[in-house]
Design a protein around this motif. Structure first.
Motif, short mmCIF file in Angstrom:
data_model
loop_
_atom_site.label_atom_id
_atom_site.label_comp_id
_atom_site.label_asym_id
_atom_site.label_seq_id
_atom_site.Cartn_x
_atom_site.Cartn_y
_atom_site.Cartn_z
N LEU A 135 1.19 -1.30 0.18
CA LEU A 135 0.01 0.05 -0.04
C LEU A 135 0.94 1.57 -0.14
N ILE A 136 0.36 2.17 -0.82
CA ILE A 136 1.76 3.63 -1.28
C ILE A 136 0.57 4.81 -0.62
N PHE A 137 1.04 5.46 0.20
CA PHE A 137 0.22 6.26 0.51
C PHE A 137 0.96 7.66 -0.10
N GLY A 138 0.42 8.48 -1.26
CA GLY A 138 0.55 9.38 -2.29
C GLY A 138 0.15 8.40 -3.60
N LYS A 139 -0.21 9.84 -4.53
CA LYS A 139 -0.71 9.52 -6.09
C LYS A 139 -0.09 10.48 -6.95
N THR A 140 0.25 11.39 -6.79
CA THR A 140 0.39 12.55 -7.79
C THR A 140 1.77 12.76 -7.34
N GLY A 141 2.83 12.15 -6.30
CA GLY A 141 3.78 12.89 -6.18
C GLY A 141 5.01 12.22 -6.93
N ASP A 145 -7.79 12.62 -2.10
CA ASP A 145 -9.42 12.07 -1.31
C ASP A 145 -9.38 9.80 -0.63
N GLN A 146 -8.62 9.30 -0.57
CA GLN A 146 -8.82 8.31 0.12
C GLN A 146 -8.62 8.33 1.64
N ALA A 147 -6.96 9.33 0.90
CA ALA A 147 -6.22 9.40 2.24
C ALA A 147 -5.83 10.46 3.17
N ASP A 148 -6.03 11.50 3.50
CA ASP A 148 -5.72 12.72 4.13
C ASP A 148 -4.73 12.52 4.65
N LEU A 149 -3.44 12.88 4.98
CA LEU A 149 -2.90 12.85 5.15
C LEU A 149 -2.81 13.71 7.10
N SER A 150 -3.48 15.12 6.66
CA SER A 150 -4.01 15.56 8.11
C SER A 150 -4.61 15.20 9.08
N PRO A 193 -4.42 11.87 10.40
CA PRO A 193 -3.73 10.75 10.74
C PRO A 193 -4.50 9.24 10.81
N ALA A 194 -5.63 9.85 12.46
CA ALA A 194 -6.46 8.17 12.39
C ALA A 194 -7.29 7.80 10.71
N ALA A 195 -7.46 8.38 10.19
CA ALA A 195 -8.09 7.79 8.97
C ALA A 195 -6.56 6.85 7.93
N CYS A 196 -5.59 8.02 8.27
CA CYS A 196 -4.23 6.69 7.52
C CYS A 196 -4.25 5.50 8.21
N ALA A 197 -3.76 5.46 9.20
CA ALA A 197 -4.35 4.14 9.90
C ALA A 197 -4.91 2.85 9.85
N ALA A 198 -6.78 4.24 9.39
CA ALA A 198 -7.62 3.57 9.58
C ALA A 198 -7.39 2.75 7.77
N ALA A 199 -7.22 3.12 6.79
CA ALA A 199 -6.79 2.26 5.37
C ALA A 199 -5.98 1.62 5.48
N ILE A 200 -4.75 1.64 6.14
CA ILE A 200 -4.35 0.54 6.52
C ILE A 200 -5.49 -1.09 6.87
N ARG A 201 -5.76 -0.60 7.66
CA ARG A 201 -6.68 -2.35 8.52
C ARG A 201 -7.84 -2.12 7.62
N ASN A 254 3.39 15.59 8.37
CA ASN A 254 4.71 15.22 8.24
C ASN A 254 5.57 14.71 9.43
N GLY A 255 5.03 14.49 10.49
CA GLY A 255 4.76 13.72 11.10
C GLY A 255 4.00 12.48 12.32
N GLY A 256 2.18 13.70 12.44
CA GLY A 256 1.56 13.26 13.01
C GLY A 256 1.10 11.61 11.77
N ALA A 257 0.71 11.85 10.25
CA ALA A 257 0.23 10.77 9.49
C ALA A 257 1.45 9.68 9.53
N PRO A 258 3.05 9.89 9.09
CA PRO A 258 3.49 8.66 9.09
C PRO A 258 3.40 7.72 10.86
N GLY A 259 4.10 8.94 11.48
CA GLY A 259 3.32 7.94 13.12
C GLY A 259 2.54 7.10 13.37
#
Length: 283
Positions: free
Chosen positions: A4-10, A28-33, A35-43, A73-78
């Motif tokens: 799973l890759i976070f990022g699409k246009t970079g 639109d699928q995982a907003d790094l602002s 962080p909880a949504a990013c963790a949920a996307a992984i699960r 850059n901090g909370g999301a990758p954490g």
């Protein structure tokens, strides 16, 4: 292996998207602002590894938006690393030479003391710290001067300006090395796969192109290879003030990455040729 890759246009995400077995998540699928949504996307995705190729990269704007940059850059990758640790899968994230203060002229070792000069560097360092604290298999990959045929970067800016002007003034006292995003993508994938088999390889690593150069030297190489008739005048950093301070020494010692993962430093000049071909500037 499903990754799973976070990022699409970079720059990095677009290079990773070219590989089989990867799923790229856009904002639109995982907003790094969030962080909880990013963790949920992984699960929800249940991948075998995760690579974070997304970040807040507006270095100067971060001086005014440090709180937002620190969340992204901090909370999301954490949060991503914590979710991966819970699932027992590897997490790879990309950091920067900007975590160092740029002093001296020796290549930075992975264990050297960090002291960011700007908000962007501080936000990336926060991410490093949170990823390490998560406790799962991980790799923090610090890199520098990322370039590709995608997005906005130094190569594309120089090509545009070089065709418009006869001469450019370019900073010559910041020393480091360009790193093609295509090479970073290959390195991240190799690290994710190896960490699956051997979590003991977890740690912080450096990856940058070779040989060392300055921004002015890089510009000259771009113009020479693309056959753009534009002169380059060397100037000091003090002659080109920016809101965010830049490190003068961005040299990175990449020995550990080669020793542990068998990933050598790429020759950025070969990567530059590939970029110029992709842009139609080199036959």
């Amino acid at each position: 292996m499903t990754i799973l890759i976070f990022g699409k246009t970079g720059q990095l995400a677009q290079e990773l998207a070219a590989y089989d077995g990867v799923t790229c998540l856009g904002r639109d699928q995982a907003d790094l602002s969030d962080p909880a949504a990013c963790a949920a996307a992984i699960r929800q995705a249940q991948p075998q590894a995760v690579i974070n190729a997304a970040a807040y990269t507006a270095v100067d704007k971060a001086e005014e938006e440090e709180a937002l940059a620190t969340v992204i850059n901090g909370g999301a990758p954490g949060a991503m690393a914590a979710a991966c640790a819970d699932m027992g899968i590897p997490f790879v994230t990309v950091s920067t030479d900007y975590v160092f203060d740029g002093s001296g002229d020796a290549p930075w070792q992975t264990g050297d003391a960090t002291a960011p000069l700007n908000a962007y560097g501080r936000s990336k360092l926060k991410g490093e710290e949170m990823v390490r604290a998560a406790g799962g298999p991980y790799a923090v990959l610090r890199t520098s001067w990322v370039v590709s045929a995608h997005g906005n970067n130094f190569v594309k800016t120089m090509l545009r300006l070089g065709k418009e002007r006869d001469r450019l003034t370019i900073v010559a006292d910041q020393i480091g090395a360009p790193t093609p995003a295509r090479d970073i993508a290959a390195a991240c994938l190799a690290m994710a796969r190896q960490l699956t088999a051997d979590p003991g390889k977890s740690g912080t690593y450096h990856f940058a192109g070779q040989p060392q150069t300055s921004w002015a030297g890089f510009a000259r190489e771009i113009f020479a290879r693309a056959r753009v008739d534009c002169g380059v005048e060397d100037i000091p950093t003090t002659a080109y003030p920016t809101p965010a301070a830049r490190p003068l020494n961005s040299r990175l010692d990449c020995t550990a990455l080669d020793t542990v993962f068998g990933i050598p430093q790429p020759d950025w000049r070969l990567g530059l040729d590939d970029i110029l071909k992709d842009l139609g500037e080199l036959s």
